[in-house]
Each structure stands twice: as C-alpha cells, then as structure tokens.
Scaffold this motif. Structure first.
Motif, short mmCIF file in Angstrom:
data_model
loop_
_atom_site.label_atom_id
_atom_site.label_comp_id
_atom_site.label_asym_id
_atom_site.label_seq_id
_atom_site.Cartn_x
_atom_site.Cartn_y
_atom_site.Cartn_z
N CYS A 1 0.76 -1.02 0.11
CA CYS A 1 0.00 -0.09 0.15
C CYS A 1 0.76 1.30 -0.05
CB CYS A 1 -0.83 -0.11 1.37
SG CYS A 1 -2.30 1.21 1.13
N ARG A 2 0.66 2.05 -0.98
CA ARG A 2 1.45 3.33 -1.07
C ARG A 2 0.51 4.61 -1.03
NH1 ARG A 2 4.84 5.02 -6.39
NH2 ARG A 2 5.40 7.04 -5.80
N ILE A 3 0.61 5.55 -0.03
CA ILE A 3 -0.04 6.80 0.04
C ILE A 3 0.52 7.69 -0.86
CG2 ILE A 3 -0.77 8.55 1.61
CD1 ILE A 3 -0.32 6.72 3.88
N ILE A 4 -0.50 8.31 -1.79
CA ILE A 4 -0.11 9.27 -2.71
C ILE A 4 -0.85 10.79 -2.42
CG2 ILE A 4 0.11 7.58 -4.47
CD1 ILE A 4 -2.59 8.31 -5.65
N THR A 5 -0.03 11.61 -2.92
CA THR A 5 -0.78 12.91 -2.84
C THR A 5 -0.85 13.84 -4.06
OG1 THR A 5 1.76 13.99 -2.73
CG2 THR A 5 0.46 13.22 -0.45
N ASP A 6 -0.71 13.12 -5.18
CA ASP A 6 -0.95 13.44 -6.33
C ASP A 6 -1.06 12.39 -7.41
OD1 ASP A 6 1.37 13.54 -8.17
OD2 ASP A 6 2.22 14.70 -6.45
N LEU A 7 -1.60 12.62 -8.58
CA LEU A 7 -1.85 11.79 -9.50
C LEU A 7 -0.79 11.70 -10.67
CD1 LEU A 7 -5.79 12.20 -9.85
CD2 LEU A 7 -4.52 10.33 -8.50
N LEU B 1 -1.06 6.79 -14.43
CA LEU B 1 -1.63 7.36 -15.67
C LEU B 1 -2.93 6.56 -16.28
CD1 LEU B 1 1.89 7.96 -17.66
CD2 LEU B 1 0.09 9.40 -16.47
N PRO B 2 -3.06 5.37 -16.17
CA PRO B 2 -4.21 4.57 -16.56
C PRO B 2 -5.39 5.15 -15.90
CG PRO B 2 -2.48 3.05 -16.17
CD PRO B 2 -1.97 4.12 -15.69
N TYR C 1 -5.46 -10.58 -2.77
CA TYR C 1 -4.49 -10.19 -3.89
C TYR C 1 -3.20 -9.42 -3.24
CZ TYR C 1 -8.33 -11.45 -6.97
OH TYR C 1 -9.13 -12.28 -7.38
N LEU C 2 -2.69 -9.90 -2.32
CA LEU C 2 -1.53 -9.29 -1.79
C LEU C 2 -0.58 -8.77 -2.42
CD1 LEU C 2 -1.41 -11.55 1.63
CD2 LEU C 2 -2.29 -9.33 1.10
N ASP C 3 -0.16 -9.43 -3.48
CA ASP C 3 0.97 -8.94 -4.39
C ASP C 3 0.52 -7.92 -5.44
OD1 ASP C 3 -0.81 -10.80 -5.84
OD2 ASP C 3 0.70 -11.62 -6.95
N VAL C 4 -0.73 -7.50 -5.34
CA VAL C 4 -1.02 -6.44 -6.40
C VAL C 4 -1.01 -5.11 -5.65
CG1 VAL C 4 -3.15 -5.50 -7.75
CG2 VAL C 4 -2.75 -7.94 -7.54
N PRO C 5 -0.35 -4.11 -6.41
CA PRO C 5 -0.17 -2.54 -5.63
C PRO C 5 -1.37 -2.02 -5.40
CG PRO C 5 1.02 -2.91 -7.74
CD PRO C 5 0.35 -4.00 -7.70
N VAL C 6 -1.43 -1.14 -4.20
CA VAL C 6 -2.68 -0.39 -3.83
C VAL C 6 -2.07 0.93 -3.46
CG1 VAL C 6 -4.35 -0.40 -2.07
CG2 VAL C 6 -3.62 -2.37 -2.49
N TYR C 7 -2.62 1.64 -4.37
CA TYR C 7 -2.43 3.34 -3.98
C TYR C 7 -3.72 3.87 -3.38
CZ TYR C 7 1.02 2.12 -7.60
OH TYR C 7 1.87 1.68 -8.57
N THR C 8 -3.30 4.63 -2.40
CA THR C 8 -4.51 5.32 -1.48
C THR C 8 -4.49 6.98 -1.34
OG1 THR C 8 -5.82 5.29 0.66
CG2 THR C 8 -3.53 4.86 0.52
N ALA C 9 -5.38 7.54 -1.41
CA ALA C 9 -5.12 9.03 -1.13
C ALA C 9 -6.44 9.58 -0.60
CB ALA C 9 -5.03 9.66 -2.43
N ASP C 10 -6.34 10.76 -0.24
CA ASP C 10 -7.94 11.27 0.24
C ASP C 10 -8.70 11.73 -0.60
OD1 ASP C 10 -7.11 13.77 -0.57
OD2 ASP C 10 -6.03 14.32 1.35
#
Length: 269
Positions: free
Chosen positions: A3-9, A15-16, A75-84
């Motif tokens: 899980c990766r927290i992001i602040t912009d896209l 991009l997808p 799906y623990l090996d699938v990347p997860v991106y999270t943001a507010d």
C-alpha cells in the motif's frame, strides 16, 4: 499488502487511472489484450469472480476497510495506491462511487457463433452508443432471462467504466460478443434464431403477441438512441415488434424498452 499513500496523480503508475482515455486503455497492450478500469467494490468483485486479473487498486483512504479489505486480502501482490477524497476527485471532477478503482486486464471474448450455439434467448444491440444505456441493458438482461448479448461495432464498449458501473457488474456475468459479420441478421438466422426488431412501424405486432413466446430461439434486436434500428435491419428481421404506448408518448428510451421486452419475451416461465 503493498500500500502506497499518494498526494497527487502525476506518477507513471497512475496514468491509466488519471490521464489515459478508455480507448487508449483498450489498445494499451496491442497486439495483446488491453486494459480497463472498474469502479466500486461491487463491480470489482464481480469482475474478479469472472476471472479478470487485477493490476493495481486506487482507493480512497476512508475505504481501506470493510468489503474492499476482504478483496485486497486475496491479492496481496497487487499494488494498492491510496489517497484522500480530494485527490481522487481530480480524476473525474466528482466523488467516485464508493472511492475504489481497479485497473484490470481484458480477457479474450467468445465469438458470436459460439454464444448462439448455446443459447435460446439473446439480445442484439445495433449501434447503441451511450455507455449508460449499454450498462442498463446488461443489467436488465441479467435480471430478466437473457442468456447472451451481441453488439455491433458501433456500440459503446460494455467494459467502459460508466457502462460497467451502471450495469452493477453484470457485464461480467452475462456472456457477450461483438458481431463481426456485416450481415449479422443472416448469421443469426443460420444459427437457428428468429429475429424480432423492436421498432415503431405500421406493420409491427404488439409485444404481448402470444406467437412471440412460442418461438424456440429468439433474438431481441434493439437500435441506437434517437434513430432506432436501421431500416435495412428491420427489413431483414422476421418480426417487427412494438410496445404499446399511452398519453401521446411515441416510444421509450432504449434501456427502458429493453427491460419491458426482456420481461415479456425472455423471462423464465
């Protein structure tokens, strides 16, 4: 879970979700199968149950629990991106449906002839271009006994995000295929189907005509928004069928008309 927290896209991995159009996603891996984005836990789960492979998730932080948590655990090996919420709203300009998106790989579709060989009641969409209508028709098809949906090349893609969301994920439950033949009415006839064109014509029969329900294998043919079916298509169909109207209303929206037609002609009895 990765899980990766992001602040912009504006990172390549997103991009997808944020910048590529649905047509660009469709052709993303050519000549291999393309991609699509599924939205909302319900739609995503139905896609996963149908065997579609997830590539990454983009999730509002507030949604990282509950139903979607159960999905992510598989799906623990699938990347997860999270943001507010404010960051994710930049994708569409409005609040996403339950704040969950999933990038998925498309699967090879069956051929129309293959679906015709296994079914008795099918729907055919001719150039239905509005994704909302396509999704609504799939939902009615799933609920009311249609066994497969065939689409001409002029139709909106059922896996476009809005179409899949409006369908409540039923685009992943009802088998569907593109009609490759120009003379697809002849193809249906050769597969043993009687064709019923839904159209407003003087010589049409009413939807509740008992003869229609006696037909062993029936294809319900629906046309594009506004203009309806092409006159050449109507001429090639075995029946022209209309829904009786009242109060000066001449017709229903194609999605509403599909539900009425499927209830009368395709529901299990």
């Amino acid at each position: 879970m990765d899980c990766r927290i992001i602040t912009d896209l504006d990172i390549p991995e997103l991009l997808p979700f944020s910048q590529l159009s649905e047509r660009q996603l469709l052709h993303y891996n050519e000549p291999e199968m393309g991609l699509f984005v599924a939205e909302s836990p319900n739609v995503i789960m139905r896609a996963l149950e149908a065997g579609y492979a997830p590539l990454s998730f983009l999730i509002e932080q507030a949604q990282l629990s509950g139903v979607i948590d159960e999905v992510l655990a598989k799906y623990l090996d699938v990347p997860v991106y999270t943001a507010d919420k404010a960051v994710l709203e930049k994708i569409t300009g409005y609040s996403m449906t339950r704040g969950v998106l999933c990038l998925m790989r498309r699967r090879a579709l069956p051929k129309a002839a293959e679906l015709c060989s296994k079914t008795r009641r099918i729907a055919v969409l001719e150039d239905v271009m509005n994704p909302t209508n396509v999704g609504a028709i799939f939902r009615s098809a799933a609920a009311l006994g249609v066994e497969a949906v065939l689409l001409t090349k002029g139709c909106s893609d059922p896996l476009y995000r809005r179409s899949a969301r409006v369908s409540m994920g039923t685009v992943f439950q009802i088998p569907w295929a593109w009609l490759e033949e120009d003379d697809w009415t002849e193809q249906l006839h050769s597969c043993g189907f009687t064709t019923a064109a839904m159209a407003l014509c003087e010589d049409s029969c009413f939807l509740d005509d008992p003869a229609l329900n006696e037909i062993p294998r029936l294809a319900v043919v629906l046309g594009t928004e506004g203009d309806g079916l092409k006159s050449a298509t109507i001429a090639k169909c075995d029946y022209t069928v209309r829904i009786p109207m009242s109060n000066g209303v001449d017709s229903l929206n194609v999605a509403a008309a599909s539900a009425v037609a499927f209830w009368q002609l395709c529901r299990k009895r």
